[in-house]
Design an enzyme around this catalytic site. Sequence first.
Site, PDB file in Angstrom:
ATOM      1  NE  ARG A  82      38.109 -12.955  32.044  1.00 40.16           N
ATOM      2  CZ  ARG A  82      37.529 -13.075  33.209  1.00 40.16           C
ATOM      3  NH1 ARG A  82      37.148 -11.992  33.867  1.00 40.16           N
ATOM      4  NH2 ARG A  82      37.322 -14.251  33.751  1.00 40.16           N
ATOM      5  NE  ARG A  91      41.502 -14.273  35.816  1.00 41.41           N
ATOM      6  CZ  ARG A  91      40.373 -14.730  36.354  1.00 41.41           C
ATOM      7  NH1 ARG A  91      39.600 -13.929  37.044  1.00 41.41           N
ATOM      8  NH2 ARG A  91      40.041 -15.976  36.223  1.00 41.41           N
ATOM      9  CG  ASP A  94      37.717 -11.475  37.625  1.00 39.83           C
ATOM     10  OD1 ASP A  94      36.714 -11.758  36.944  1.00 39.83           O
ATOM     11  OD2 ASP A  94      37.956 -11.987  38.729  1.00 39.83           O
ATOM     12  CG  ASP A  96      34.607 -11.229  40.478  1.00 42.35           C
ATOM     13  OD1 ASP A  96      34.272 -11.623  39.345  1.00 42.35           O
ATOM     14  OD2 ASP A  96      35.581 -11.690  41.100  1.00 42.35           O
TER      15      ASP A  96
HETATM   16  N1  ROI Z   1      44.639 -14.168  43.198  1.00 41.73           N
HETATM   17  C1  ROI Z   1      44.723 -12.871  43.522  1.00 41.73           C
HETATM   18  N2  ROI Z   1      45.702 -12.472  44.341  1.00 41.73           N
HETATM   19  N3  ROI Z   1      43.834 -11.944  43.049  1.00 41.73           N
HETATM   20  C2  ROI Z   1      42.826 -12.324  42.219  1.00 41.73           C
HETATM   21  O1  ROI Z   1      42.026 -11.476  41.790  1.00 41.73           O
HETATM   22  C3  ROI Z   1      42.704 -13.683  41.869  1.00 41.73           C
HETATM   23  N4  ROI Z   1      41.724 -14.133  41.030  1.00 41.73           N
HETATM   24  C4  ROI Z   1      41.622 -15.414  40.676  1.00 41.73           C
HETATM   25  C5  ROI Z   1      42.544 -16.467  41.219  1.00 41.73           C
HETATM   26  C6  ROI Z   1      43.221 -17.218  40.059  1.00 41.73           C
HETATM   27  C7  ROI Z   1      41.708 -17.435  42.026  1.00 41.73           C
HETATM   28  N5  ROI Z   1      43.581 -15.905  42.058  1.00 41.73           N
HETATM   29  C8  ROI Z   1      43.647 -14.587  42.380  1.00 41.73           C
HETATM   30  O2  ROI Z   1      40.666 -15.791  39.849  1.00 41.73           O
END
Ligand code: ROI
Length: 161
Positions: A82, A91, A94, A96
Amino acid sequence: MERIYIGLGSNLAAPDQQLRSAIEALALLPCTTLVGVSAFYQSDSLLPGQPRYTNAVAALDSDLAPLALLDALQAIENDQGRERLERWGPRTLDLDILLFGDRLIDEPRLKVPHYQMHLRPFVLYPLAELAPSTLQLSDGRQLSDLLAACPFVGLERILPD
Ligand code: ROI
């Protein structure tokens, strides 16, 4: 030991493989057991002009403290290449923290429940595969109410192979 739900997302460098590698890394975290992984879901990015995302949710039981877990998740993100070029940018991975037992966390680095999870079908529907439909979030909201307010739109469920 607390039950923790982690949202996984990727839209670069073979997203499904990124998620599989991340799940292997989660299973190796200290003081932690991986207790479940949802199906994978593909959807368009919430921001235009980015590749489609693959998302999933994992359930952990862990004795790690919240910020120790956050450090470990950021290390996994970094290990998987990343680069933090721009906020909201595409990315490779991610991770979370969505929910952490019954804790309400409001710190500069970490807010739990995740502040936008109620708006994101790619978080709520995989979470609903793992959590009881009666799950109450630490802020009092019911998962079933969040699902009812967040239609299953634009999500493509990828069956596990
Ligand atoms: N859109 C989708 N479909 N899935 C994500 O994990 C995701 N993550 C983000 C943004 C760019 C807001 N859009 C996303 O950070």
